[in-house]
Design an enzyme around this catalytic site. Structure first.
Site, mmCIF file in Angstrom:
data_model
loop_
_atom_site.group_PDB
_atom_site.id
_atom_site.type_symbol
_atom_site.label_atom_id
_atom_site.label_comp_id
_atom_site.label_asym_id
_atom_site.label_seq_id
_atom_site.Cartn_x
_atom_site.Cartn_y
_atom_site.Cartn_z
ATOM 1 C CB CYS A 14 45.123 31.001 35.113
ATOM 2 S SG CYS A 14 44.894 32.515 34.932
ATOM 3 C CG HIS A 21 41.537 30.244 38.063
ATOM 4 N ND1 HIS A 21 42.707 29.868 38.282
ATOM 5 C CD2 HIS A 21 41.397 31.197 37.436
ATOM 6 C CE1 HIS A 21 43.451 31.011 38.061
ATOM 7 N NE2 HIS A 21 42.622 31.832 37.430
ATOM 8 C CD GLU A 59 42.589 26.890 40.436
ATOM 9 O OE1 GLU A 59 42.157 26.104 39.557
ATOM 10 O OE2 GLU A 59 43.417 27.831 40.311
#
Lengths: 200, 351
Positions: A84, A181, A183
């Site tokens: 991002c 994302h 994560e």
């Protein structure tokens, strides 16, 4: 191996968690290192630039002298993954969908053009299952939060994932730029792909 | 989003003459009325269920709502009242801006009813900065929130700085796609707001005073109460959940994590880089700065200094450098909390 995570602003703890989880799953020895000052860059095998606000990370990194040192390392071949805001910082060319030209500090090491807030604002943020061929058949849940998109690639940069014909992940000489994302999902396959490439 | 009218279903729940033979029927009808309300989303206090595979992009999901504040962490959200201030904030490295009609300090001075900012101003700010734009709504004001969501604000602050429209209830934030942030003075308040659907919490502090003491107090209370949860027996946590008026799973989760289960910022009275670093050191994930910047006489330097100190809070040398970027002569005047009358306190609004 030592993996640095730029920890000035944004979701850096989430990447630490993912690297620990990956180390548990695979038995590899991965040591996450928080990078806040130029001295933290010593002896890294790779670096991750997290999601956050790219202007904030750039401004603070420039002020503490991290930006130029990190750029030198990246230019001399240090592998990197940007998610991002991280992808925005890696790109050589950045525009904003509404505001247009942004005068923000960048690392500018990948031959890609990133358009910030490509999908709109928070209200338009979404999650969707992506097909990422390099990760195999199983779809990867992409979480797009005020996400950018990669609108142009040149030189050695190539796209590895698309959403409705727009590139959302790109790769160039061990550097990985993602508009979403990984994560946030607990799915370590992208981190695994990134680390495997370095091991080679 | 469509908000169902508040009184839907009421006309269907007519009173019946209750005879013993009719009593069963009567309760069935009550249940029907309740089902109808539930269908209209009125008792829905929780996220939507998602399918296993999402083919078509799903907006405003739990992950997207809770993810937004994650990427604000380590950053500073600055109160601004116009595009020029928003530009200064962005250049200084703010992670987001909060658009207000008046800075809290002026709200305090002017009195009267403080409402949501001018929609035109909010839209102008959204068109000039690349960072997220937040705005405040009055506690319990569903329609100010619906308006902000429809113009595309990135986050809504249901704020005690504005004049509450509902003394008893906060907004049911599950009805909205846009994430909300709420203030809290203690763990019970924080968990109640999370139960109502807040995606982020901030300490209330005492806004507009330039005095960080109350923010410190609230942050320490929250930390202390979380620590005490960890030392309790499960049945004691069950009792605490009842006392707080929140699901006990949420209390269990908080105890296990050893922190609030959502991003938690500090707010209320932060005026200098040292204030910001102190709040980070106490365990805040980031800071909101209200009057502290644009009520000082060196907003540009101060904004940049507070951003630096918030990012680098764990490095006293850099915080000292940030503190040296500003001059104490130029800090906002500040108000001693003890000089405020009880009715002038903002933090007691919305419990």
């Amino acid at each position: 191996m030592k993996v640095g995570i730029v920890a000035l602003q944004g979701g850096f703890c989430e990447h630490v968690y993912m690297l620990r989880k990956l180390a548990e799953e695979t038995g590899w020895s991965i040591e996450p290192v928080l990078v806040k000052k130029p001295s933290n860059l010593r002896g890294l095998d790779a670096v991750i630039i997290p999601g956050g606000e790219s202007t904030t990370i750039g401004v603070v990194a420039r002020r503490i002298g991290l930006l130029d040192e990190l750029r030198d390392l990246l230019e001399s071949g240090l592998p990197a993954m940007g998610t991002c805001a991280g992808a925005t910082l890696l790109a050589k060319s950045v525009r904003d969908r509404v505001v247009g030209e942004t005068r923000q500090p960048l690392l500018a090491v990948m031959n890609i053009e990133v358009v910030r807030n490509y999908y709109g604002r928070q209200r338009e943020s979404f999650e969707v299952d992506l097909k990422i061929p390099v990760l195999g058949e199983k779809p990867f849940r992409g979480v797009f939060i005020r996400a950018p998109a990669i609108t142009r690639l040149w030189g050695r940069a190539k796209g590895i994932a698309e959403l409705d014909g727009v590139t959302v992940a790109a790769e160039e000489d061990g550097k990985l730029a993602l508009a979403f994302h990984p994560e946030l999902t607990g799915d370590t396959r992208i981190h695994r792909y990134f680390i495997e490439n370095i091991k080679r | 989003m469509t908000l169902p009218p508040y009184h839907v279903g009421v006309e269907r729940a007519r009173l019946y003459e209750v005879g013993f033979d009719r009593i069963v029927d009567f309760f069935y009808r009550l249940a029907e009325a309740a089902d109808r309300l539930r269908e209209d989303g009125w008792f829905q206090y929780g996220p939507e269920k998602l399918p296993e595979y999402i083919e078509i992009p799903a907006r405003g999901t739990l992950r997207v709502k809770y993810g937004f504040p994650v990427f604000q962490k380590g950053g500073v959200c600055m109160d601004v009242t116009n595009t020029e201030q928003a530009g200064i904030a962005e250049e200084a490295g703010a992670a987001s801006v909060m658009v207000l009609d008046k800075l809290p300090y002026d709200v305090r001075r002017q009195g009267g009813v403080a409402r949501m900012a001018d929609v035109k101003v909010i839209q102008q700010v959204m068109d000039t900065v690349t960072i997220p734009v937040m705005a405040k709504v009055r506690i319990g004001h569903y329609y100010e929130a619906a308006i902000l969501e429809s113009i595309g604000v990135d986050m809504i602050d249901e704020s005690e700085v504005l004049t509450p429209v509902d003394e008893k209830h906060h907004i049911n934030k599950w009805l909205f796609k846009v994430p909300f942030v709420n203030g809290a003075r203690n763990l019970g308040e924080a968990l109640r707001r999370i139960t109502e659907g807040a995606a982020m919490i901030r300490t209330k502090g005492e806004a507009g005073t330039g005095n960080v003491a109350e923010a410190v107090r609230h942050m320490k209370i929250i930390v202390k109460e979380i620590w005490s949860l960890r030392g309790m027996t499960p049945e004691e946590r069950m009792r605490i959940a009842r006392e707080y008026g929140v699901p006990h799973q949420l209390v269990e989760l908080t105890a296990r994590l050893g922190r609030l289960p959502v991003v938690n910022f500090a707010a209320g009275g932060i005026a200098t880089p040292a204030d910001a670093a102190l709040m980070m050191w106490l365990g805040a994930d980031g800071v909101f700065v209200g009057s502290g910047i644009f009520k000082s006489s060196d907003p540009r330097e101060r904004a940049a200094a507070i951003v630096l100190a918030t990012s680098m809070w764990d490095d006293p040398e850099t915080v000292a450098e940030a503190q040296a970027m500003i001059s104490e002569q130029k800090s906002m005047m500040g108000i001693d909390i003890r000089k405020l009358k009880p009715e002038e306190l903002l933090q007691v609004r919305g419990d």
